[in-house]
Design an enzyme around this catalytic site. Structure first.
Site, PDB file in Angstrom:
ATOM      1  N   ALA A 197      19.015  -2.472   8.344  1.00  0.00           N
ATOM      2  CA  ALA A 197      18.118  -3.635   8.312  1.00  0.00           C
ATOM      3  C   ALA A 197      17.007  -3.321   7.304  1.00  0.00           C
ATOM      4  CB  ALA A 197      17.557  -3.969   9.694  1.00  0.00           C
ATOM      5  N   HIS A 200      11.921   0.842   3.031  1.00  0.00           N
ATOM      6  CA  HIS A 200      13.036   1.778   2.826  1.00  0.00           C
ATOM      7  C   HIS A 200      13.292   1.999   1.331  1.00  0.00           C
ATOM      8  CE1 HIS A 200      14.270  -0.004   6.868  1.00  0.00           C
ATOM      9  NE2 HIS A 200      14.245   1.285   7.141  1.00  0.00           N
ATOM     10  N   GLN A 231       5.494   7.308   5.972  1.00  0.00           N
ATOM     11  CA  GLN A 231       4.327   7.602   6.814  1.00  0.00           C
ATOM     12  C   GLN A 231       4.203   6.613   7.974  1.00  0.00           C
ATOM     13  OE1 GLN A 231       0.333   7.832   4.922  1.00  0.00           O
ATOM     14  NE2 GLN A 231      -0.348   7.150   6.947  1.00  0.00           N
ATOM     15  N   MET A 273       5.789  -2.984   7.085  1.00  0.00           N
ATOM     16  CA  MET A 273       7.171  -3.473   7.097  1.00  0.00           C
ATOM     17  C   MET A 273       7.972  -2.673   8.110  1.00  0.00           C
ATOM     18  SD  MET A 273       8.172  -4.389   3.272  1.00  0.00           S
ATOM     19  CE  MET A 273       7.252  -5.650   2.433  1.00  0.00           C
TER      20      MET A 273
HETATM   21  P1  AMP Z   1      14.152   3.384  10.080  1.00  0.00           P
HETATM   22  O1  AMP Z   1      15.289   2.668   9.446  1.00  0.00           O
HETATM   23  O2  AMP Z   1      13.173   2.513  10.762  1.00  0.00           O
HETATM   24  O3  AMP Z   1      14.627   4.550  10.925  1.00  0.00           O
HETATM   25  O4  AMP Z   1      13.332   4.038   8.888  1.00  0.00           O
HETATM   26  C1  AMP Z   1      13.934   4.879   7.946  1.00  0.00           C
HETATM   27  C2  AMP Z   1      12.870   5.519   7.103  1.00  0.00           C
HETATM   28  O5  AMP Z   1      12.133   4.500   6.426  1.00  0.00           O
HETATM   29  C3  AMP Z   1      11.854   6.316   7.946  1.00  0.00           C
HETATM   30  O6  AMP Z   1      11.502   7.496   7.250  1.00  0.00           O
HETATM   31  C4  AMP Z   1      10.701   5.362   8.031  1.00  0.00           C
HETATM   32  O7  AMP Z   1       9.449   5.987   8.242  1.00  0.00           O
HETATM   33  C5  AMP Z   1      10.759   4.696   6.666  1.00  0.00           C
HETATM   34  N1  AMP Z   1      10.049   3.417   6.709  1.00  0.00           N
HETATM   35  C6  AMP Z   1      10.223   2.405   7.606  1.00  0.00           C
HETATM   36  N2  AMP Z   1       9.346   1.420   7.373  1.00  0.00           N
HETATM   37  C7  AMP Z   1       8.583   1.819   6.321  1.00  0.00           C
HETATM   38  C8  AMP Z   1       7.482   1.237   5.610  1.00  0.00           C
HETATM   39  N3  AMP Z   1       6.990   0.050   5.942  1.00  0.00           N
HETATM   40  N4  AMP Z   1       6.960   1.928   4.590  1.00  0.00           N
HETATM   41  C9  AMP Z   1       7.451   3.151   4.240  1.00  0.00           C
HETATM   42  N5  AMP Z   1       8.479   3.748   4.865  1.00  0.00           N
HETATM   43  C10 AMP Z   1       9.035   3.097   5.896  1.00  0.00           C
END
Ligand code: AMP
Length: 286
Positions: free
Chosen positions: A29, A34, A147, A185
């Protein structure tokens, strides 16, 4: 971009590559948060490997797992646009060949029991399991994390330490990407109704107010104001916290001898949002 679903094919391909790998693990998603990690890894001159895997062992709430948004086709488009080199799309047996119960669970000590850990029991054990296995599969030189998930970054830093010599990966933590109104986000934002979406920037506004009130009001008062404000707008805050940015040890009040981070988790309807802000250090005037 090449796509792999199986361990063997992925490893064969990566073993032949001469460049160092920058790895971006995700649950799909995808959004600009990302892709900012992909861009950073590309700018750092690395071959980028992104994984999409909704890891069942890190969901303490089965409903959250069931409702986690899935949009693989749109994700692939975004990754191609971002010039990602490799997408790894494993299924559960590929990640956990001996079953989820058999996966090694690292002990992160206090760090896994505070803040997110206190409200999501077992969550970080699951994160540790999946990231350790993905590191083993991808064998990257660098791991890119956002972060946005501050405590997760610290857990993974500790994981790398605990994995010891078998793990030479280095961590790169990249800034949180936000919507125009400040909302961080997140894949979960897609589940927000229009009304919930328009209220959600309140979390970031609270973080900004925590930063702005350093030296003006005690943190206990600022925390109370934030909780009341969030509740008035219909949120159910789980925590509004201030912590040492290096250790995540909770701070009961502002303490300029520490680098500080403010962290918030709050429910809006059935969606749980988290965010954080590292406080600008106030320069001392003499
Ligand atoms: P997730 O798919 O939510 O497990 O996130 C995958 C990676 O993307 C993780 O390292 C998150 O911290 C990073 N991530 C998610 N949202 C953001 C964002 N808004 N800004 C920067 N990195 C993000």
């Amino acid at each position: 971009m090449v796509i792999f679903k199986q361990e063997k094919e992925l490893k064969e391909y990566l073993d032949k590559a001469s460049e160092k790998i920058g790895f971006i693990p995700t649950m799909g998603a995808l959004h600009r948060g990302h892709t900012s990690l992909i861009h950073q890894a590309k700018d750092d001159g690395l071959m980028t490997v992104c994984s999409i895997f909704v890891n069942p062992t890190q969901f303490n709430d089965p409903e959250d797992f069931k409702k986690y948004p899935v949009s693989v086709e749109a994700d692939i488009e975004l990754l191609v646009e971002a010039n990602c080199d490799v997408l790894f799309l494993p299924d559960v047996p590929t990640v956990y060949p001996n079953g989820t119960e058999a996966a090694v669970a690292y002990d992160f000590g206090d760090l896994e029991n505070i803040l997110e850990g206190a409200h999501r029991p077992g969550h970080f054990r699951g994160v540790g399991q999946v990231v350790a296995r993905l590191i083993e599969l991808v064998n990257p030189a660098f791991l890119y994390l956002g972060q946005k998930d501050y405590q997760q970054c610290m857990i993974i830093g500790k994981l790398i330490e605990l994995m010891g010599n078998e793990c030479k990966v280095r961590l790169r933590v990249c800034p949180t990407v936000r919507e125009e109104d400040g909302l961080a986000m997140s894949s979960r934002n897609r589940r927000l109704s229009e009304a919930q979406r328009s209220l959600s920037a309140m979390i970031y506004q609270c973080l900004i107010s925590i930063e702005a009130k350093e030296g003006i009001a005690p943190f206990s008062l600022v925390e109370k104001e934030c909780i009341e404000l969030l509740e008035r707008k219909g949120f159910r805050p789980e925590y509004v916290a201030l912590a040492d940015a290096e250790t995540l040890k909770p701070l009961s009040d502002y303490d300029s001898s520490h680098k500080m981070v403010a962290l918030i988790a709050a429910w809006i309807g059935k969606i749980r949002l988290i965010d954080n802000l590292v406080l600008q250090q106030v320069s001392s005037t003499s």
